[in-house]
Design a protein around this motif. Structure first.
Motif, PDB file in Angstrom:
ATOM      1  N   THR A 177       0.830  -1.208   0.000  1.00  0.00           N
ATOM      2  CA  THR A 177       0.000   0.000   0.000  1.00  0.00           C
ATOM      3  C   THR A 177       0.860   1.252   0.000  1.00  0.00           C
ATOM      4  O   THR A 177       0.605   2.205  -0.747  1.00  0.00           O
ATOM      5  N   ILE A 178       1.887   1.261   0.854  1.00  0.00           N
ATOM      6  CA  ILE A 178       2.781   2.427   0.913  1.00  0.00           C
ATOM      7  C   ILE A 178       3.496   2.619  -0.423  1.00  0.00           C
ATOM      8  O   ILE A 178       3.615   3.751  -0.924  1.00  0.00           O
ATOM      9  N   SER A 179       3.950   1.535  -1.014  1.00  0.00           N
ATOM     10  CA  SER A 179       4.612   1.638  -2.320  1.00  0.00           C
ATOM     11  C   SER A 179       3.645   2.139  -3.393  1.00  0.00           C
ATOM     12  O   SER A 179       4.018   2.961  -4.243  1.00  0.00           O
ATOM     13  N   SER A 180       2.397   1.663  -3.343  1.00  0.00           N
ATOM     14  CA  SER A 180       1.396   2.119  -4.313  1.00  0.00           C
ATOM     15  C   SER A 180       1.099   3.596  -4.139  1.00  0.00           C
ATOM     16  O   SER A 180       1.001   4.347  -5.130  1.00  0.00           O
ATOM     17  N   LEU A 181       0.949   4.028  -2.894  1.00  0.00           N
ATOM     18  CA  LEU A 181       0.679   5.450  -2.635  1.00  0.00           C
ATOM     19  C   LEU A 181       1.857   6.317  -3.069  1.00  0.00           C
ATOM     20  O   LEU A 181       1.663   7.416  -3.609  1.00  0.00           O
ATOM     21  N   SER A 182       3.072   5.837  -2.839  1.00  0.00           N
ATOM     22  CA  SER A 182       4.246   6.598  -3.272  1.00  0.00           C
ATOM     23  C   SER A 182       4.312   6.682  -4.792  1.00  0.00           C
ATOM     24  O   SER A 182       4.681   7.714  -5.358  1.00  0.00           O
ATOM     25  N   LEU A 230       1.781   6.778  -6.694  1.00  0.00           N
ATOM     26  CA  LEU A 230       0.747   7.739  -7.089  1.00  0.00           C
ATOM     27  C   LEU A 230       1.064   9.161  -6.641  1.00  0.00           C
ATOM     28  O   LEU A 230       0.344  10.090  -6.990  1.00  0.00           O
ATOM     29  N   GLY A 231       2.120   9.335  -5.845  1.00  0.00           N
ATOM     30  CA  GLY A 231       2.524  10.669  -5.409  1.00  0.00           C
ATOM     31  C   GLY A 231       1.977  11.107  -4.077  1.00  0.00           C
ATOM     32  O   GLY A 231       2.184  12.251  -3.674  1.00  0.00           O
ATOM     33  N   LEU A 232       1.292  10.211  -3.341  1.00  0.00           N
ATOM     34  CA  LEU A 232       0.712  10.566  -2.048  1.00  0.00           C
ATOM     35  C   LEU A 232       1.310   9.763  -0.899  1.00  0.00           C
ATOM     36  O   LEU A 232       0.767   9.759   0.197  1.00  0.00           O
ATOM     37  N   GLY A 233       2.410   9.075  -1.150  1.00  0.00           N
ATOM     38  CA  GLY A 233       3.064   8.293  -0.104  1.00  0.00           C
ATOM     39  C   GLY A 233       4.244   9.046   0.474  1.00  0.00           C
ATOM     40  O   GLY A 233       4.143  10.218   0.838  1.00  0.00           O
ATOM     41  N   ILE A 234       5.377   8.351   0.578  1.00  0.00           N
ATOM     42  CA  ILE A 234       6.608   8.984   1.063  1.00  0.00           C
ATOM     43  C   ILE A 234       7.044  10.026   0.046  1.00  0.00           C
ATOM     44  O   ILE A 234       7.211   9.731  -1.138  1.00  0.00           O
ATOM     45  N   GLN A 235       7.243  11.237   0.515  1.00  0.00           N
ATOM     46  CA  GLN A 235       7.488  12.359  -0.386  1.00  0.00           C
ATOM     47  C   GLN A 235       8.973  12.565  -0.665  1.00  0.00           C
ATOM     48  O   GLN A 235       9.822  12.298   0.193  1.00  0.00           O
TER      49      GLN A 235
END
Length: 306
Positions: free
Chosen positions: A238-243, A245-250
């Motif tokens: 999930t964290i990798s997917s959000l990153s 998409l630009g909304l995870g680890i910045q």
């Protein structure tokens, strides 16, 4: 072609490495634990040494990385050479260094998130099963309502509202995943609270906290540990997917999901560099699942037939 050769070499080397790791554990551990290590399947041994490798890389990232995490050390998309073994990214940062630091950031944040989700979800689930009545109904219906929303969409919505800092990311994903942990913890605890020893402890006058800590949790630990491994995989992805998409680890923090996104252009030119962080994600996920499968097999009480 080079990628296929590397994969073939890695798979061929994994078998003796797993065997050596299992033999080393059997020698190094105390006698009662050495028996478990000797009976461990090679797939579980493979998973354990891969997990150990990731942990070592995460802890010693500053010593292993040839360049600082955020330093611009070359030109844009520089090819692989002796100075930059995996080339550079779109800003000229060393890819090998960022891949190494990504182990610390991605895996560390995923572990912290999973641990928080498990502390909250398992305690609430066990508490609800122990108390029953209106408390169980209220918590369970609230969790059902949250689980009806797709987790990735719910996470995207919350991160859009509250921001994308590391702490916000941890709390948001932990809150979303705690609902899943709550369901399995409640289900397992419901099978324990009806046992005679729970009733005997209640007749002795033991409180709820004692029952959770000394009676329920030890008997529910095996499935919860296995679920922790599975939940870590889901949180990690999930964290990798959000990153991605630009909304995870910045940025400029190194993260495997954002590294795939930032270097995806290279795939159109036949460069496999963007596949390296994706491969690191896949390898850890497979390793954790191998260990979880082994733990579930041991918890089931099944024995090898032979």
């Amino acid at each position: 072609m080079a990628v296929l050769i590397f994969l073939a070499a890695f798979i061929a080397a994994s078998i003796p490495l797993s065997w050596l790791f299992r033999a080393g554990l059997a020698r190094a551990l105390p006698r009662h634990m050495a028996v478990v290590a000797r009976d461990m399947p090679l797939t579980a041994a493979f998973g354990l040494w891969v997990i150990a490798l990731y942990i070592l890389v995460a802890f010693f990232a500053p010593l292993l990385a040839p360049f600082p995490e955020r330093a611009v050390v070359g030109t844009q998309f520089q090819p692989w050479d002796s100075a930059h073994w995996l080339g550079t990214d779109r800003l000229g940062r060393d890819m090998l260094s960022r891949l190494i630091y990504g182990a610390r950031n991605t895996v560390g944040i995923a572990f912290a998130t999973t641990a928080l989700a498990f502390i909250v979800g398992s305690l609430l689930g066990i508490w609800a099963a122990l108390r029953g009545g209106w408390l169980d109904q209220v918590l369970s219906r609230f969790v059902d309502a949250l689980m009806a929303i797709p987790s990735l969409i719910f996470s995207l919505l919350l991160l859009t509202i509250f921001g994308t800092t590391v702490m916000t990311l941890i709390f948001v994903i932990a809150a979303v995943d705690a609902t899943r942990v709550y369901r399995i913890a409640r289900s397992v605890a419901q099978g324990v609270v009806v046992m005679d020893y729970i009733e005997a402890a209640r007749l002795r006058g033991e409180g709820n906290w004692y029952l959770i800590r000394r009676e329920i949790l030890p008997n529910a630990l095996a499935p919860l540990v296995a679920e922790f491994g599975l939940r870590f995989c889901f949180v990690f992805l999930t964290i990798s997917s959000l990153s991605f998409l630009g909304l995870g680890i910045q940025p400029p923090t190194a993260d495997w999901g954002s590294m795939v996104r930032d270097n995806a252009t290279l795939i159109t030119f036949g460069d496999v560099t963007p596949l390296l962080p994706a491969g690191a994600i896949a390898l850890l996920t497979v390793a954790v699942n191998f260990v979880v499968d082994w733990q579930l097999y041991r918890a089931s009480g099944l024995k090898e037939q032979g």
